[in-house]
Design an enzyme around this catalytic site. Structure first.
Site, PDB file in Angstrom:
ATOM      1  N   GLU A 407      -0.365  48.045 114.880  1.00 14.53           N
ATOM      2  CA  GLU A 407      -1.465  48.092 115.870  1.00 14.53           C
ATOM      3  C   GLU A 407      -1.159  49.078 116.988  1.00 14.53           C
ATOM      4  OE1 GLU A 407      -4.188  47.248 115.246  1.00 14.53           O
ATOM      5  OE2 GLU A 407      -3.666  45.963 113.566  1.00 14.53           O
TER       6      GLU A 407
HETATM    7  C1  LIG Z   1       4.369  45.317 107.985  1.00 15.10           C
HETATM    8  C2  LIG Z   1       3.397  46.390 108.338  1.00 15.10           C
HETATM    9  C3  LIG Z   1       2.040  46.123 108.280  1.00 15.10           C
HETATM   10  C4  LIG Z   1       1.122  47.132 108.560  1.00 15.10           C
HETATM   11  N1  LIG Z   1      -0.224  46.880 108.405  1.00 15.10           N
HETATM   12  C5  LIG Z   1      -1.097  47.928 108.470  1.00 15.10           C
HETATM   13  C6  LIG Z   1      -2.470  47.768 108.111  1.00 15.10           C
HETATM   14  O1  LIG Z   1      -2.905  46.663 107.769  1.00 15.10           O
HETATM   15  N2  LIG Z   1      -3.274  48.847 108.138  1.00 15.10           N
HETATM   16  C7  LIG Z   1      -2.823  50.083 108.502  1.00 15.10           C
HETATM   17  O2  LIG Z   1      -3.611  51.022 108.492  1.00 15.10           O
HETATM   18  N3  LIG Z   1      -1.533  50.272 108.864  1.00 15.10           N
HETATM   19  C8  LIG Z   1      -0.666  49.224 108.854  1.00 15.10           C
HETATM   20  N4  LIG Z   1       0.653  49.417 109.192  1.00 15.10           N
HETATM   21  C9  LIG Z   1       1.089  50.719 109.651  1.00 15.10           C
HETATM   22  C10 LIG Z   1       1.400  50.745 111.149  1.00 15.10           C
HETATM   23  O3  LIG Z   1       0.219  50.675 111.885  1.00 15.10           O
HETATM   24  C11 LIG Z   1       2.210  52.024 111.421  1.00 15.10           C
HETATM   25  O4  LIG Z   1       3.510  51.798 110.896  1.00 15.10           O
HETATM   26  C12 LIG Z   1       2.261  52.386 112.883  1.00 15.10           C
HETATM   27  O5  LIG Z   1       0.999  52.828 113.310  1.00 15.10           O
HETATM   28  C13 LIG Z   1       3.283  53.482 113.172  1.00 15.10           C
HETATM   29  O6  LIG Z   1       3.132  54.563 112.296  1.00 15.10           O
HETATM   30  P1  LIG Z   1       4.410  55.132 111.511  1.00 15.10           P
HETATM   31  O7  LIG Z   1       5.061  53.974 110.858  1.00 15.10           O
HETATM   32  O8  LIG Z   1       3.975  56.262 110.667  1.00 15.10           O
HETATM   33  O9  LIG Z   1       5.379  55.640 112.630  1.00 15.10           O
HETATM   34  P2  LIG Z   1       5.350  57.071 113.341  1.00 15.10           P
HETATM   35  O10 LIG Z   1       3.964  57.443 113.720  1.00 15.10           O
HETATM   36  O11 LIG Z   1       6.136  58.017 112.532  1.00 15.10           O
HETATM   37  O12 LIG Z   1       6.138  56.740 114.682  1.00 15.10           O
HETATM   38  C14 LIG Z   1       7.532  56.455 114.695  1.00 15.10           C
HETATM   39  C15 LIG Z   1       7.999  56.330 116.137  1.00 15.10           C
HETATM   40  O13 LIG Z   1       7.736  57.535 116.861  1.00 15.10           O
HETATM   41  C16 LIG Z   1       6.916  57.293 117.979  1.00 15.10           C
HETATM   42  N5  LIG Z   1       5.897  58.346 118.091  1.00 15.10           N
HETATM   43  C17 LIG Z   1       5.111  58.852 117.110  1.00 15.10           C
HETATM   44  N6  LIG Z   1       4.278  59.781 117.613  1.00 15.10           N
HETATM   45  C18 LIG Z   1       4.517  59.857 118.926  1.00 15.10           C
HETATM   46  C19 LIG Z   1       3.958  60.615 119.998  1.00 15.10           C
HETATM   47  N7  LIG Z   1       2.951  61.469 119.807  1.00 15.10           N
HETATM   48  N8  LIG Z   1       4.445  60.421 121.231  1.00 15.10           N
HETATM   49  C20 LIG Z   1       5.431  59.531 121.469  1.00 15.10           C
HETATM   50  N9  LIG Z   1       5.994  58.789 120.490  1.00 15.10           N
HETATM   51  C21 LIG Z   1       5.543  58.939 119.243  1.00 15.10           C
HETATM   52  C22 LIG Z   1       6.257  55.920 117.750  1.00 15.10           C
HETATM   53  O14 LIG Z   1       5.999  55.256 118.973  1.00 15.10           O
HETATM   54  C23 LIG Z   1       7.297  55.208 116.910  1.00 15.10           C
HETATM   55  O15 LIG Z   1       8.230  54.576 117.742  1.00 15.10           O
HETATM   56  C24 LIG Z   1       1.580  48.413 108.952  1.00 15.10           C
HETATM   57  C25 LIG Z   1       2.954  48.664 109.039  1.00 15.10           C
HETATM   58  C26 LIG Z   1       3.851  47.689 108.725  1.00 15.10           C
HETATM   59  C27 LIG Z   1       5.326  48.013 108.756  1.00 15.10           C
END
Ligand SMILES: Cc1cc2nc3c(=O)[nH]c(=O)nc-3n(C[C@H](O)[C@H](O)[C@H](O)COP(=O)(O)OP(=O)(O)OC[C@H]3O[C@@H](n4cnc5c(N)ncnc54)[C@H](O)[C@@H]3O)c2cc1C
Length: 518
Positions: A407
């Site tokens: 989220e």
């Molecule tokens: C168990 C689980 C359930 C989930 N359920 C859903 C779902 O139902 N539907 C769905 O669509 N998604 C879902 N997700 C996905 C989840 O929303 C994403 O994992 C989340 O949005 C973060 O994206 P990412 O994992 O690609 O991390 P990244 O975007 O790669 O980010 C990694 C880290 O870098 C930081 N970061 C990234 N970009 C920036 C920036 N521009 N500035 C500062 N910091 C930054 C973030 O804060 C984070 O700490 C789920 C994930 C998990 C693990």
């Protein structure tokens, strides 16, 4: 093992006394207590007992379909038969039309009993709100009654391998095919992307309809039955926690779909689901903090170790350091719940949308971190037994960890708060936040912190690099609201223990670095 006990009294105190639910015209404290009490019995008796076994067994992918852990299907059916899936949905679509505060209490109890199962069920209210706001009459008539009856559960399909925090990188495409659309692409991490509890699944999918960054994203709906084998579940993820919640990788191949809302308006429409989900995730944090405190407090009152100053045998709770940890857990749980309920009252009143927009990320960040910290302290209070699986505070710790990531990762919320959150409508949300803090507490510690916060607010607005300040500014904002909430809790409570805890909260140091140039 300590059986799950729903914190009904704490929830009702928070709603009625702290958040002022009686400001809402349709609030009836007795009905609320009744409904919450009913759900609590169901959660304690049927849902919570599946939490440990669901964690051990996990959801499995068998021949391309997800199988939920043993017992989940039957309990879900009982949940649906009880009408709980339509708790806040309009009566005209078969729902109970209860206000969002009752739904919030139910959701918190559900998460405390079984976070993994709650997640699979609780994307439904957000999906219903989205269809009510953006759907056609036909879409509303087709899907909302099925969701309120529990025949359909819903998902939120945003994330892709290349698009996590940055949704402008979404590549899943939707192409028009007469008056229908077809979606093709890959989504990952989709909670409840498949399961065998509901007859059908409604997928809300964000897909690209043009190349214009986020403006080229539109929202679509499709269903598992209508999609047939054009949607494949290619894997479910192995995770640290919430093992019973299937986190699915999904391949869409010319999947038939319908547009929801306007072309290019996908992100705005998805925000309706996400804003709902963000408050819900805040409540997951509250639930974990509360549960971790419960387990730790019961254990600490029973386990004999060491001696009191008079030489008599002591239990853990007699030791100052253990009391410190228990106080922190309890203050996190009650303070986090209070801020979420206050936000929900504002949301339901509807006359301060800027304040609600400002408070939502603050709740998301504070409450999820509160859940993690309280779970961590829970392990420490139980010592070696905390690290073992027996008392299951270690499961709370594992399950709670995801809340700071999904989220919107907490860092992304912090960035948004320190930039757009302070600028939108000339800072109306931040002004309303200041007024709220002042209303909640005239305590000198809070007033001084508010002065300090104003300096940070100005620094974020004038800085060339506000991203550098975002983490500290958000921490400070959270801490300020937490302290103000605690002053309010102590003021409205007749229990001297609440005043003691308020003093504990106010006396703790605020760990924020010095302002640059300050
Ligand atoms: C168990 C689980 C359930 C989930 N359920 C859903 C779902 O139902 N539907 C769905 O669509 N998604 C879902 N997700 C996905 C989840 O929303 C994403 O994992 C989340 O949005 C973060 O994206 P990412 O994992 O690609 O991390 P990244 O975007 O790669 O980010 C990694 C880290 O870098 C930081 N970061 C990234 N970009 C920036 C920036 N521009 N500035 C500062 N910091 C930054 C973030 O804060 C984070 O700490 C789920 C994930 C998990 C693990």
């Amino acid at each position: 093992m300590t059986p799950f006990k729903a914190p009904i009294d704490d929830i009702l105190f928070s709603l009625n006394k702290v958040a002022g639910a009686d400001q809402l015209p349709d609030w009836d404290a007795e009905t609320a207590a009744d409904i919450i009490g009913h759900f609590a019995s169901f959660a304690e008796g049927k849902i919570a007992p599946l939490d440990e076994s669901g964690d051990a067994q996990g959801a499995r992918l068998v021949d391309g379909r997800v199988k939920m852990p043993d017992g989940f299907v039957a309990t879900y059916r009982a949940l649906a038969e009880g009408g709980w899936q339509g708790l806040s949905a309009p009566e005209e679509f078969g729902g109970m039309e209860q206000n969002c505060l009752i739904a919030a209490a139910v959701s918190e109890i559900f998460s405390g009993a079984n976070h993994a199962m709650q997640m699979v069920c609780n994307l439904v209210p957000g999906a219903i709100s989205t269809l009510l706001k953006f759907g056609t009459d036909a879409q509303k008539q087709e899907w909302i009654p099925l969701m309120t009856a529990g025949e359909v559960l819903s998902t939120m399909c945003l994330t892709e391998p290349g698009a996590g925090s940055d949704l402008s990188r979404i590549r899943t495409k939707a192409v028009q095919d007469g008056d229908q659309w077809q979606i093709s692409g890959e989504k990952i991490f989709i909670s409840g992307g498949d399961q065998d509890m509901s007859d059908d699944i409604l997928h809300l999918v964000l897909a690209r309809t043009s190349d214009e960054g986020v403006k080229g994203l539109s929202l679509f709906l499709t269903g598992r039955t209508m999609a047939g084998d054009t949607i494949k579940i290619t894997r479910i993820e192995e995770k640290l926690g919430i093992h019973a919640s299937p986190t699915c990788q999904m391949a869409f191949d010319a999947t038939p779909a319908e547009l929801v809302g306007e072309l290019g308006g996908g992100l705005a429409a998805m925000f309706t689901v996400m804003n709902h989900a963000r408050i819900d995730v805040s409540l997951q944090g509250v639930a974990h903090a509360s549960r971790a405190y419960d387990v730790a407090a019961i254990y600490a009152a029973e386990r004999s170790q060491g001696r009191k100053s008079d030489g008599s045998p002591a239990v853990l709770a007699d030791h100052a350091d253990v009391r410190r940890m228990l106080d922190r857990q309890r203050s996190l749980a009650l303070g986090a719940r209070a801020m979420t309920h206050l936000t929900l009252v504002e949301l339901e009143k509807g006359d301060a949308p800027d304040l609600v927009d400002f408070l939502t990320p603050v709740c998301k960040v504070f409450c999820t971190e509160a859940g993690m910290e309280a779970a961590d302290l829970g392990i420490q209070v139980l010592g070696g037994y905390g690290y073992l699986t027996e008392y299951r505070v270690s499961q709370t710790w594992r399950d709670a960890r995801i809340t700071a990531i999904y989220e919107g990762a907490n860092g992304i919320h912090a960035l948004a708060l320190a930039t757009r959150g302070l600028r939108v409508k000339g800072g109306a949300g931040a002004d309303a936040f200041e007024a709220l803090v002042t209303r909640l507490s005239g305590h000198s510690e809070v007033t001084q912190l508010l002065e300090h916060w104003r300096l940070w607010r100005a620094a974020c607005l004038t800085s060339d690099a506000p991203a550098e300040l975002a983490h500290d500014f958000t921490k400070l904002t959270c801490e300020l609201l937490f302290r103000a909430c605690w002053c309010c809790i102590a003021d409205v409570s007749e229990d001297a223990e609440m005043s003691r805890l308020r003093d504990v909260v106010l006396q703790a140091p605020v760990a924020i670095r010095k302002l640059p140039n300050g």
